[in-house]
Design a protein around this motif. Structure first.
Motif, PDB file in Angstrom:
ATOM      1  N   MET A   1       0.828  -1.205   0.000  1.00 53.59           N
ATOM      2  CA  MET A   1       0.000   0.000   0.000  1.00 53.59           C
ATOM      3  C   MET A   1       0.864   1.258   0.000  1.00 53.59           C
ATOM      4  N   ASN A   2       1.872   1.214   0.846  1.00 51.41           N
ATOM      5  CA  ASN A   2       2.677   2.408   1.008  1.00 51.41           C
ATOM      6  C   ASN A   2       3.778   2.490  -0.040  1.00 51.41           C
ATOM      7  N   ASN A   3       4.645   1.516   0.016  1.00 51.37           N
ATOM      8  CA  ASN A   3       5.700   1.387  -0.958  1.00 51.37           C
ATOM      9  C   ASN A   3       6.709   2.498  -1.056  1.00 51.37           C
ATOM     10  N   VAL A   4       7.658   2.399  -0.201  1.00 55.11           N
ATOM     11  CA  VAL A   4       8.805   3.286  -0.293  1.00 55.11           C
ATOM     12  C   VAL A   4       9.740   2.632  -1.308  1.00 55.11           C
TER      13      VAL A   4
ATOM     14  N   GLN B   1       1.836  11.010   9.572  1.00 58.38           N
ATOM     15  CA  GLN B   1       2.987  10.856   8.679  1.00 58.38           C
ATOM     16  C   GLN B   1       4.155  10.125   9.335  1.00 58.38           C
ATOM     17  N   PHE B   2       4.229  10.190  10.660  1.00 57.00           N
ATOM     18  CA  PHE B   2       5.383   9.573  11.322  1.00 57.00           C
ATOM     19  C   PHE B   2       5.010   8.299  12.058  1.00 57.00           C
ATOM     20  N   GLY B   3       3.839   7.785  11.729  1.00 52.90           N
ATOM     21  CA  GLY B   3       3.466   6.487  12.281  1.00 52.90           C
ATOM     22  C   GLY B   3       2.730   6.520  13.611  1.00 52.90           C
TER      23      GLY B   3
ATOM     24  N   LEU C   1       4.985  10.680   3.634  1.00 59.08           N
ATOM     25  CA  LEU C   1       5.684   9.473   4.079  1.00 59.08           C
ATOM     26  C   LEU C   1       4.763   8.270   4.147  1.00 59.08           C
ATOM     27  N   VAL C   2       3.459   8.532   4.204  1.00 56.62           N
ATOM     28  CA  VAL C   2       2.505   7.446   4.395  1.00 56.62           C
ATOM     29  C   VAL C   2       1.379   7.568   3.375  1.00 56.62           C
TER      30      VAL C   2
ATOM     31  N   LEU D   1      -4.314   5.688   4.447  1.00 54.89           N
ATOM     32  CA  LEU D   1      -4.151   5.580   5.899  1.00 54.89           C
ATOM     33  C   LEU D   1      -4.288   6.931   6.579  1.00 54.89           C
TER      34      LEU D   1
END
Ligand code: FES
Lengths: 511, 85
Positions: free
Chosen positions: A1-4, A239-241, A461-462, A466
């Protein structure tokens, strides 16, 4: 889903290492050895040789230092450029650049016969082509690219699926057709068209496009005696979890040296009310519809391509500019750093003047890492302070601006509004075109340069699916729903400060 | 059956380099093989420069990609299963 992606990781490593050197005061001494260090760190070899790899890193480092990839900067070793970089001169307003040596010259021919071609007897491709561009050469269909008009009929007709349609990812991603293939087929950005949205940056699988970073400037500001305020965009939530709770991010910003954190959602509350007032004043008497003005990429698309519709853009400044001006009115000495998901804001900030620097979330995270700050490790005791309404925070998500605007209007007026929204510059351009021709009608257009709104910006970042949830949860938890409930915003509106509206004279003539 | 301990680092450095993608892999494996993994979030595994990091059954996996992690974990789960048969 995220995929960095691996490309994102490379970008982020470069940001982190450049920030680390400046944070530790070793920029000019150690920058020259950085490409080597980065190549070593990334054991996987992405390209043909180490030499090229290093050269590409050097270019990425220049961009991370905020420098343009001009011919002049190109020749110089990194160490000789640090002084220039630390002057923060901004030779150009354009933010996105092509890293020439990283561009792999993707094919420009759109239709392409693969080896799946069996040279069948039907030759439906040959039959289907309206231009006679297809012939059979060496037992395979062959497309004469000089005749091909890219209609795609051959591809449709082939029963083996042997004809492939290929795009250059950068060109396809660009909603304003600002990327062309130049001599030697490398990507070239037409800066008269580019609006710095950054979509190409995240689309190129070789990482050949990038924006210039202001990390060095932010670090310099933080190290100076100035009072530096972090203006965080509403999309920072999650953004930072830390799910819907931004307190540890705010605490981390404080550790970094920011005097305080102000949510730009406050400015969004102000702007929602001001835009509502403007709507009532101008629509439908003066103009048939009003457009939002918070997204700088969208605003630039209208100004550059739809001159006749320029008057329809709300005269309100963006929430970022409103928040910054509000802070500078109180204390003109204060320095403002906007932190958001957006690359186009970097340009807007240069033009607006009230913002001293802009960082993306990606760059901020790199700065945290460089400074040894771990957001996850921070325990916070104080309450999550309510600065803005849920609607103000909702500006981050597509549809949110419309919702906020509607809520700011008197109830009996709401049903008269016919809202329309466009996300992604391609859709924005299409919708604007139709509005201009009168093929569709609306009384309010919300234009967002990115899919999903700011949550889908290139510097996040996310994944927006989400963060959208978290944004919503926080907004409803905090309990202040409509912008009208924000007494601070209403107080500012009641004073009618001049800074809430764009000064169009000043802006004209900008390139 | 004894669960396999998977410590995933969610610290800022690992987050920046894709910890969330790894967390997603763990969730997937957990769905496919319920009750085999004990997933523990860590705020830092002390190896920030080489993230993203996961400690799998005591062994540190650095600069791990989601694909690699998926393979390693599934192999381990299947190996354990065979041992228990
Ligand atoms: S943040 Fe993951 S090892 Fe330190």
């Amino acid at each position: 889903m995220n995929n960095v992606s691996e490309i994102s990781k490379i970008r982020r490593r470069v940001f982190t290492e450049v920030a680390r050197l400046h944070w530790q005061g070793k920029l000019s001494e150690e920058i020259d050895s950085l490409p080597e260090k980065l190549v070593e760190q990334h054991q996987q070899r992405y390209r043909c040789c180490e030499y090229k790899e290093k050269a590409i890193y050097a270019e990425r480092i220049k961009l991370a230092m905020g420098l343009s990839l001009t011919a002049e900067n190109h020749k110089k070793p990194l160490g000789t450029l640090t002084e220039k970089a630390l002057k923060f001169a901004n030779d150009t307003k354009s933010q996105i650049e092509v890293i020439d040596i990283a561009c792999e010259q993707c094919p420009i021919n759109k239709f392409f016969v693969t080896n799946a071609c069996r040279n069948c007897l039907v030759h439906s491709c040959l039959q289907s082509c309206p231009r006679g561009a297809i012939s059979i050469v060496q037992n395979q269909a062959y497309i004469d690219q000089n005749r091909c008009v890219e209609c795609g009929l051959c591809k449709k007709s082939c029963r083996y699926g042997a004809i492939l349609e290929i795009h250059r990812p950068c060109e396809q991603a660009c909603g304003v057709k600002a990327i062309k293939s130049g001599e030697d087929r490398k990507a070239v950005i037409d800066h008269t068209k580019c609006v710095d949205c950054g979509t190409c940056v995240i689309s190129c699988p070789f990482g050949a496009l990038s924006d210039r970073s202001q990390l060095l400037k932010v670090i310099t500001l933080l190290k100076s005696k100035s009072r530096v305020i972090a203006l965080v965009a509403p999309s920072i939530i999650g953004q930072f979890g830390q799910k819907e709770d931004p307190r540890s991010i705010f605490a981390a910003l404080e550790q970094l040296g920011f005097a305080k954190t102000v949510e730009v959602a406050v400015g969004a509350d102000i702007i929602a009310i001001a835009e509502g007032e403007e709507y009532l004043k101008r629509v439908p008497g003066e103009i048939p519809f009003l457009t939002s003005s918070c997204c700088p990429a969208f605003v630039k698309v209208v100004k550059d391509n739809f001159k006749d519709l320029e008057k329809n853009i709300s005269s309100c400044v963006s929430p970022m500019a409103a928040t910054a001006s509000m802070l500078k009115e109180r204390d003109p000495e204060v320095k403002t750093v906007f932190i958001g998901p957006c690359m186009a804001k970097k340009r807007e900030a240069l033009e607006a003047g009230c913002i001293d620097a802009v960082l993306t979330y990606e760059e901020l995270a790199a700065l945290f890492v460089a400074a040894g700050i771990n957001v996850s490790g921070i325990e916070t005791m104080n309450e999550d302070e309510v600065q803005a309404s849920a609607h103000g925070q909702g500006f981050a998500s597509s549809g949110g601006v419309t919702q906020a605007l509607l809520a700011s209007l008197p109830e009996e007026k709401r049903s008269h509004v016919k809202p329309l929204k466009a996300e992604g510059l391609l859709e924005c351009t299409q919708v604007l075109g139709k509005l201009a021709k009168g093929e569709i009608t609306a009384t309010f257009l919300e234009g967002m340069g990115c899919q999903g709104g700011c949550l889908g910006g290139p510097g996040v970042l996310v994944d927006s699916r989400l963060t959208k949830k978290f944004l919503h949860i926080r907004g409803s938890k905090q309990g202040m729903i409509s912008c009208l409930e924000n007494s601070r915003a209403r107080e500012i509106i009641s004073r009618h400060p001049h800074y809430l509206h764009r000064n169009n004279d000043k802006e004209s003539g900008d390139v | 059956m004894e669960k396999i301990a998977v410590e995933i680092c969610v610290g800022t450095s690992c987050h920046l380099y894709g910890a969330l993608d790894l967390a997603q892999v763990l969730e997937e494996v957990n769905m496919k093989y319920p009750e085999r993994l004990e997933i523990i979030s860590r705020t830092c595994l002390g190896n920030c420069d080489k993230g993203p990091n996961v400690r799998l059954a005591g062994k540190l996996l650095e600069r791990i990609t989601p694909e690699e992690l998926r393979n390693i974990i599934i192999q381990l789960v299947q190996k354990k299963e065979k041992e228990n048969e």
